[in-house]
Write a protein that holds these residues in place. Structure first.
Motif, PDB file in Angstrom:
ATOM      1  N   PRO A 113       0.787  -0.918  -0.158  1.00 55.87           N
ATOM      2  CA  PRO A 113       0.049  -0.186   0.221  1.00 55.87           C
ATOM      3  C   PRO A 113       0.811   1.612   0.591  1.00 55.87           C
ATOM      4  O   PRO A 113       1.994   1.263   0.730  1.00 55.87           O
ATOM      5  N   VAL A 114       0.270   2.400  -0.379  1.00 56.72           N
ATOM      6  CA  VAL A 114       0.943   3.479  -0.330  1.00 56.72           C
ATOM      7  C   VAL A 114       1.426   4.289   1.077  1.00 56.72           C
ATOM      8  O   VAL A 114       3.050   4.290   1.282  1.00 56.72           O
ATOM      9  N   ARG A 115       1.138   3.302   1.790  1.00 53.81           N
ATOM     10  CA  ARG A 115       1.066   4.118   3.415  1.00 53.81           C
ATOM     11  C   ARG A 115       2.482   3.475   3.553  1.00 53.81           C
ATOM     12  O   ARG A 115       3.728   3.721   4.448  1.00 53.81           O
ATOM     13  N   ASP A 116       3.057   1.711   3.457  1.00 58.81           N
ATOM     14  CA  ASP A 116       3.882   1.667   3.643  1.00 58.81           C
ATOM     15  C   ASP A 116       5.127   2.243   2.493  1.00 58.81           C
ATOM     16  O   ASP A 116       6.392   1.991   3.447  1.00 58.81           O
ATOM     17  N   LEU A 117       4.894   2.284   1.349  1.00 61.09           N
ATOM     18  CA  LEU A 117       5.749   3.068   1.163  1.00 61.09           C
ATOM     19  C   LEU A 117       6.297   4.318   1.148  1.00 61.09           C
ATOM     20  O   LEU A 117       7.608   4.976   1.300  1.00 61.09           O
ATOM     21  N   LEU A 118       5.258   5.369   1.677  1.00 63.50           N
ATOM     22  CA  LEU A 118       5.753   6.487   2.498  1.00 63.50           C
ATOM     23  C   LEU A 118       6.796   6.422   3.607  1.00 63.50           C
ATOM     24  O   LEU A 118       7.828   7.246   3.520  1.00 63.50           O
ATOM     25  N   ARG A 136      -7.967  -0.779  -5.940  1.00 62.23           N
ATOM     26  CA  ARG A 136      -7.803  -0.359  -4.291  1.00 62.23           C
ATOM     27  C   ARG A 136      -7.980  -1.818  -3.893  1.00 62.23           C
ATOM     28  O   ARG A 136      -8.548  -2.796  -4.406  1.00 62.23           O
ATOM     29  N   GLU A 137      -7.778  -1.866  -2.501  1.00 58.67           N
ATOM     30  CA  GLU A 137      -8.043  -2.857  -1.416  1.00 58.67           C
ATOM     31  C   GLU A 137      -8.998  -1.643   0.082  1.00 58.67           C
ATOM     32  O   GLU A 137      -7.837  -1.774   0.682  1.00 58.67           O
ATOM     33  N   GLY A 138     -10.156  -2.113  -0.065  1.00 57.04           N
ATOM     34  CA  GLY A 138     -10.885  -0.456   0.706  1.00 57.04           C
ATOM     35  C   GLY A 138     -10.369   0.514   0.592  1.00 57.04           C
ATOM     36  O   GLY A 138     -10.310   0.784  -0.382  1.00 57.04           O
ATOM     37  N   ALA A 139      -9.376   0.870   1.768  1.00 59.76           N
ATOM     38  CA  ALA A 139      -9.444   2.325   1.375  1.00 59.76           C
ATOM     39  C   ALA A 139      -8.071   2.348   0.672  1.00 59.76           C
ATOM     40  O   ALA A 139      -7.348   3.685   0.711  1.00 59.76           O
TER      41      ALA A 139
END
Length: 112
Positions: free
Chosen positions: A34-39, A66-69
């Motif tokens: 997910p993008v949050r992990d990449l960040l 997309r997976e959920g949010a």
């Protein structure tokens, strides 16, 4: 009219010519993230990461879903990981006589 193969290759390598893009591709070798992990891993501004992901997506090197949010990113083909591995081997050969970067490459087992 189609683009000559050498021109398409040059565009591919231009796309790879940014450190954030290379790091994203390295991180995605282990599977979708997910993008949050990449960040968290890359430590750049969200807008910068978003821009670099868009470049990689337009070039066809990554896919998003997309997976959920969450928005998940993955390599579009295992060949991208092969290209990164080839780049590492080439750097190892070219830099064999330039100690510092080679030592860093050998010491950093997490980076590919």
């Amino acid at each position: 009219m189609s683009v000559p193969l050498y021109q398409a290759k040059a565009e591919l390598f231009r796309t790879l010519g940014h450190p954030v893009r290379i790091r994203v591709l390295e991180l995605l070798q282990d599977g979708p993230k997910p993008v949050r992990d990449l960040l968290l891993e890359i430590e750049v501004e969200a807008s910068n990461l978003s821009q670099q992901l868009a470049v990689l997506r337009r070039a066809g090197l990554v896919e998003s879903s997309r997976e959920g949010a969450s928005v998940m990113y993955a390599l579009s083909t295992p060949d991208v990981a092969d290209l990164l591995a080839a780049g590492r081997r080439i750097l190892g050969s070219v830099l064999a006589d330039r100690g510092g970067l080679l030592v860093q490459m050998q010491a950093d087992g997490r980076e590919r």
